[in-house]
Each structure stands twice: as structure tokens, then as C-alpha cells.
Design an enzyme around this catalytic site. Structure first.
Site, PDB file in Angstrom:
ATOM      1  N   ALA A 236      -1.650   0.668  12.464  1.00  0.00           N
ATOM      2  CA  ALA A 236      -1.364  -0.769  12.494  1.00  0.00           C
ATOM      3  C   ALA A 236      -1.402  -1.347  11.083  1.00  0.00           C
ATOM      4  O   ALA A 236      -0.557  -2.169  10.704  1.00  0.00           O
ATOM      5  CB  ALA A 236      -2.363  -1.484  13.398  1.00  0.00           C
ATOM      6  N   TYR A 237      -2.389  -0.915  10.304  1.00  0.00           N
ATOM      7  CA  TYR A 237      -2.474  -1.365   8.914  1.00  0.00           C
ATOM      8  C   TYR A 237      -1.209  -0.959   8.156  1.00  0.00           C
ATOM      9  O   TYR A 237      -0.590  -1.785   7.465  1.00  0.00           O
ATOM     10  CB  TYR A 237      -3.712  -0.749   8.260  1.00  0.00           C
ATOM     11  CG  TYR A 237      -3.785  -0.946   6.767  1.00  0.00           C
ATOM     12  CD1 TYR A 237      -4.382  -2.069   6.229  1.00  0.00           C
ATOM     13  CD2 TYR A 237      -3.253   0.008   5.890  1.00  0.00           C
ATOM     14  CE1 TYR A 237      -4.454  -2.253   4.851  1.00  0.00           C
ATOM     15  CE2 TYR A 237      -3.315  -0.169   4.522  1.00  0.00           C
ATOM     16  CZ  TYR A 237      -3.918  -1.299   4.004  1.00  0.00           C
ATOM     17  OH  TYR A 237      -3.967  -1.473   2.648  1.00  0.00           O
ATOM     18  N   ALA A 238      -0.819   0.303   8.257  1.00  0.00           N
ATOM     19  CA  ALA A 238       0.353   0.793   7.528  1.00  0.00           C
ATOM     20  C   ALA A 238       1.617   0.052   7.952  1.00  0.00           C
ATOM     21  O   ALA A 238       2.455  -0.302   7.113  1.00  0.00           O
ATOM     22  CB  ALA A 238       0.505   2.297   7.744  1.00  0.00           C
TER      23      ALA A 238
ATOM     24  N   ASP B  69       0.856  -1.191   0.000  1.00  0.00           N
ATOM     25  CA  ASP B  69       0.000   0.000   0.000  1.00  0.00           C
ATOM     26  C   ASP B  69       0.884   1.231   0.000  1.00  0.00           C
ATOM     27  O   ASP B  69       1.980   1.228   0.563  1.00  0.00           O
ATOM     28  CB  ASP B  69      -0.896   0.000   1.243  1.00  0.00           C
ATOM     29  CG  ASP B  69      -2.070   0.965   1.127  1.00  0.00           C
ATOM     30  OD1 ASP B  69      -1.825   2.192   1.169  1.00  0.00           O
ATOM     31  OD2 ASP B  69      -3.216   0.520   1.025  1.00  0.00           O
TER      32      ASP B  69
ATOM     33  N   SER C 229       1.899  -2.998   9.220  1.00  0.00           N
ATOM     34  CA  SER C 229       1.927  -4.387   8.762  1.00  0.00           C
ATOM     35  C   SER C 229       2.147  -4.464   7.251  1.00  0.00           C
ATOM     36  O   SER C 229       2.804  -5.381   6.766  1.00  0.00           O
ATOM     37  CB  SER C 229       0.649  -5.124   9.181  1.00  0.00           C
ATOM     38  OG  SER C 229      -0.508  -4.464   8.708  1.00  0.00           O
TER      39      SER C 229
END
Length: 237
Positions: A148-150, A136, A152
């Protein structure tokens, strides 16, 4: 075209589904994993796409998927790690559990699948075998609401480098890092305009640009260990 299928995790909807159907149009057999049963999966099955349920939120679920995948096919032409969970940060008692779930979906699942399915890629018999990680844009920029998304996804981007070195020269390992590609159902015109303004190209390109990027990696024998940005020049803003 290879007789060995291409695996797309999280391939039941949006970008994964688009790429799966385009690959079938190009003559490739395809296997997709999916998290929940959806009406569109039946249409995919009618086109010959093999669909396997998978729960990547636990290590046991990941290992169960790998075992069933090996029961389905003895070889793979490519693995496209598209499974993802766009979850915002939580700040309550579940914050740690939420982070761990994203880690398992975005990092542990690709890590274990790459290691344990290397033999399937090596059995392909084709001169080119590929692993593609879908990361991403925010992996390099960070995110105020999806930290947390970024993080991972950034970990997955780093795994690209490690596996590219580990598996070379037999298997090429690369990543694609999209920014805005498609709008979600319910996004209004105001949101769309604000989203488009974040990139130099000022557009919502649609999923075809991701398939073009995937096709480039699947067709190029001299590229490994790269992350291909598909962000419309967002870094220029």
C-alpha cells in the site's frame, strides 16, 4: 534567497528537519508541518522556523491545514511534500482503512495542497517557484511488505507528471525518490550491513544527499516533470 517561505510537510524530524534547518542556514524562511509535538520542534522554532500541526489522515485535516497555512503566509517560494507514513501492510479488517490513510497522506494531501496553494506560489514574485514530491525507490519496484505504501508513493510520482504539465511554465514540479538514506534508532550492525549491500554504493549516505538533490531542483530553472533517484545505484543490483 526569497522572502517567501518554503513549506516542508512532515518537516519535524529526520529528512524533513534536516532540509528545513539547511534551508534556514542558507537564508530561506521555512514553514514545516508536523504530526505530533516533539522536543526538537522547540529548537526549530528558536531558529525562526514556523511550525504548523497537521493531520493529513483525513480530508478535513488536510483542508484545515491549508486554511491555517494561508492565514500564516500570503506567498510561498516552494512546497516540499515530505510527509509520509512508512506503514507495513495489514491483513485484517483494517486493511482497507490503512490503505485509505496512506492514500490521503501520500496522494490526497499533495493533490489538494498543490491545487489550493498554487496562488501562494504565484504570489511569490520570484522567477522560479517549485513543488517537490518526496517519493520512494519502491514506487517503481514494489514491496512485499509495504504494498500500500509503495502504491501510494507511485501515485505521487505520477502526480508529478500531471502537475508539471498543468503548472508549466510558471511552476516547476519534480520528485525525489530516495532508497536507504538514514538508519532508524534501534537498527543494529547486522541490519545496517544487509541494507548497505542492496545498493551498488554500499553505504548509508545520511540526509545531506537529499538536501543536495533538493537544492539542485530549487536552483535549476530548466527542469520539470522528472523523478530524481537518490538510491546509490540500487537498480544495478
Amino acid at each position: 534567497m526569497s522572502a517567501a517561505p518554503i513549506l516542508i510537510t512532515g518537516g519535524g524530524r529526520r529528512l524533513g528537519r534536516h532540509c528545513a534547518e539547511r534551508l534556514v542556514d542558507d537564508g530561506h524562511p521555512v514553514i514545516v508541518s508536523y504530526r505530533r509535538e516533539r522536543p526538537e520542534l522547540e529548537a526549530m522554532r528558536s531558529r525562526g522556523i514556523v511550525t504548523l500541526p497537521a493531520d493529513f489522515s483525513s480530508e478535513a485535516g488536510i483542508l484545515d491545514f491549508i486554511a491555517r497555512l494561508k492565514g500564516e503566509t500570503k506567498s510561498l517560494r516552494a512546497i516540499v511534500h515530505n510527509a509520509s507514513d512508512w506503514a507495513p501492510d495489514s491483513f485484517g479488517d483494517d486493511a482497507g482503512a490503512d490503505f485509505e490513510r496512506l492514500f490521503r497522506v501520500h496522494m490526497l494531501a499533495p493533490y489538494l495542497i498543490n491545487l489550493q496553494c498554487r496562488e501562494l506560489l504565484e504570489a511569490c514574485g520570484e522567477p522560479q517557484r517549485d513543488i517537490v514530491h518526496m517519493t520512494d525507490y519502491v514506487a517503481r519496484k514494489g514491496s512485499k511488505r509495504h504494498a500500500a505504501y509503495a502504491a501510494s508513493k507511485a501515485g505521487l510520482e505520477n502526480l508529478t507528471l500531471s502537475f508539471a504539465a498543468m503548472f508549466a511554465p510558471e511552476i516547476q514540479v519534480n520528485a525525489i525518490a530516495p532508497a536507504l538514506i538514514m538508519l532508524n534508532q534501534g537498527d543494529d550492525a547486522h541490519y545496517a550491513e544487509r541494507a548497505k549491500a542492496k545498493s551498488a554504493m554500499g553505504m548509508v549516505p545520511g540526509p545531506g544527499v537529499i538536501y543536495q538533490s533538493l537544492r539542485y531542483l530549487l536552483d535549476n530553472r530548466y527542469v520539470t516533470g522528472i523523478t530524481l533517484p537518490v538510491d546509490g545505484g540500487r537498480h544495478l543490483r
